[in-house]
Write a protein that holds these residues in place. Sequence first.
Motif, PDB file in Angstrom:
ATOM      1  N   ARG A 175       4.490   0.425  -0.342  1.00  0.00           N
ATOM      2  CA  ARG A 175       3.468   1.425  -0.492  1.00  0.00           C
ATOM      3  C   ARG A 175       3.703   2.692   0.556  1.00  0.00           C
ATOM      4  O   ARG A 175       3.480   3.648  -0.008  1.00  0.00           O
ATOM      5  CB  ARG A 175       2.067   1.107  -0.557  1.00  0.00           C
ATOM      6  N   SER A 227       6.971   4.501  -0.340  1.00  0.00           N
ATOM      7  CA  SER A 227       6.583   4.929  -1.758  1.00  0.00           C
ATOM      8  C   SER A 227       5.583   6.370  -1.337  1.00  0.00           C
ATOM      9  O   SER A 227       5.946   7.239  -1.875  1.00  0.00           O
ATOM     10  CB  SER A 227       5.894   4.134  -2.683  1.00  0.00           C
ATOM     11  N   LEU A 228       5.068   6.184  -0.313  1.00  0.00           N
ATOM     12  CA  LEU A 228       4.134   7.160  -0.011  1.00  0.00           C
ATOM     13  C   LEU A 228       4.886   8.256   0.629  1.00  0.00           C
ATOM     14  O   LEU A 228       4.547   9.521   0.364  1.00  0.00           O
ATOM     15  CB  LEU A 228       2.986   6.812   0.946  1.00  0.00           C
ATOM     16  N   ARG A 249       7.136  10.165  -1.801  1.00  0.00           N
ATOM     17  CA  ARG A 249       6.514  11.012  -2.690  1.00  0.00           C
ATOM     18  C   ARG A 249       5.985  12.390  -2.090  1.00  0.00           C
ATOM     19  O   ARG A 249       5.784  13.395  -2.486  1.00  0.00           O
ATOM     20  CB  ARG A 249       5.044  10.125  -3.102  1.00  0.00           C
ATOM     21  N   ARG A 260      -3.192 -11.393  -3.806  1.00  0.00           N
ATOM     22  CA  ARG A 260      -2.503 -10.217  -4.149  1.00  0.00           C
ATOM     23  C   ARG A 260      -1.010 -10.264  -4.479  1.00  0.00           C
ATOM     24  O   ARG A 260      -0.361  -9.862  -5.439  1.00  0.00           O
ATOM     25  CB  ARG A 260      -2.661  -9.343  -2.990  1.00  0.00           C
ATOM     26  N   GLN A 277      -1.605   5.767   7.850  1.00  0.00           N
ATOM     27  CA  GLN A 277      -0.951   5.525   6.607  1.00  0.00           C
ATOM     28  C   GLN A 277      -0.868   3.979   6.239  1.00  0.00           C
ATOM     29  O   GLN A 277      -0.861   3.486   4.936  1.00  0.00           O
ATOM     30  CB  GLN A 277       0.600   6.080   6.454  1.00  0.00           C
ATOM     31  N   GLU A 328      -4.083   3.160   4.963  1.00  0.00           N
ATOM     32  CA  GLU A 328      -4.636   3.953   3.509  1.00  0.00           C
ATOM     33  C   GLU A 328      -3.539   2.917   2.366  1.00  0.00           C
ATOM     34  O   GLU A 328      -4.179   2.694   1.251  1.00  0.00           O
ATOM     35  CB  GLU A 328      -3.977   5.160   3.360  1.00  0.00           C
ATOM     36  N   CYS A 329      -2.445   2.532   2.779  1.00  0.00           N
ATOM     37  CA  CYS A 329      -1.532   1.544   1.708  1.00  0.00           C
ATOM     38  C   CYS A 329      -2.224   0.277   1.546  1.00  0.00           C
ATOM     39  O   CYS A 329      -1.962  -0.195   0.698  1.00  0.00           O
ATOM     40  CB  CYS A 329      -0.168   1.689   2.471  1.00  0.00           C
ATOM     41  N   ARG A 384      -5.527  -0.260   1.667  1.00  0.00           N
ATOM     42  CA  ARG A 384      -6.578  -0.052   0.602  1.00  0.00           C
ATOM     43  C   ARG A 384      -6.194   0.140  -0.843  1.00  0.00           C
ATOM     44  O   ARG A 384      -6.729   0.194  -1.690  1.00  0.00           O
ATOM     45  CB  ARG A 384      -7.456   1.129   0.931  1.00  0.00           C
ATOM     46  N   GLY A 385      -4.796   0.626  -1.010  1.00  0.00           N
ATOM     47  CA  GLY A 385      -4.185   0.853  -2.340  1.00  0.00           C
ATOM     48  C   GLY A 385      -4.063  -0.169  -3.186  1.00  0.00           C
ATOM     49  O   GLY A 385      -4.154   0.104  -4.576  1.00  0.00           O
TER      50      GLY A 385
END
Length: 218
Positions: A32, A35-36, A39, A168, A211, A214-215, A217-218
């Motif tokens: 993630r 990818s972030l 992106r 997960r 980051q 945040e990732c 939590r994604g």
Amino acid sequence: MIGTPSAFDPETSDRIFTIGANDNATAIVGSRLVSLARRHGLSGMRFAFRSIDPMRLTGQLEAGDLDVALISKDAVPNGMPAQPLLEERFMMAQRKDHPRGSRPPTMREYARLQHVIVSGGGGGFRGFVDDILAKNGLTRRVAVSVQHYSVVPLLLQSTDLVCTLPQRFLSRYHDVLQSLRLPFDTTPFTLYATWHARFDRDRGHQWLRQQLEECARG
């Protein structure tokens, strides 16, 4: 680090961030993060993911060989800052159309099954599940020990072996593996990020930690 923290602009940075993590944490959080970054067009920035050697972890963080390590709370070196990222629960995995059927196992049935275990240090045949079984007067047979999570789905798909794995992780293999409730309670596993305190005020390092959070939590 003494003095005013240097500026950091992720859009122009060509910094390399090195993250220590096993293959499961890399797949969940690391993928993630990459990818972030792509992106948002952060093409100058690069990421290196490395396996963790618990015996060398403190030295690697002190030397800056690792910017961050993604590990369990128990593995955080003494005195190192850390922050929780995500909480995991465990389930039993088996191949679809397993001859035992699709019902959750009883405690005794679970103990009679043949198991795969992921041993981070390599070669281990005992884990936290064995302690739980022992308290209930039971033992299990671990037939295969592997060092990487990514190998387990291949083993389970082609055998009648089972494995206790993070929820997960199993969600990525729902098309080929069946996840079942365990017949006992387990303490949830919390993944932590840890680093050396000298990077606390480093702007780039602060960005990386934000980051990662945040990732997760994604």
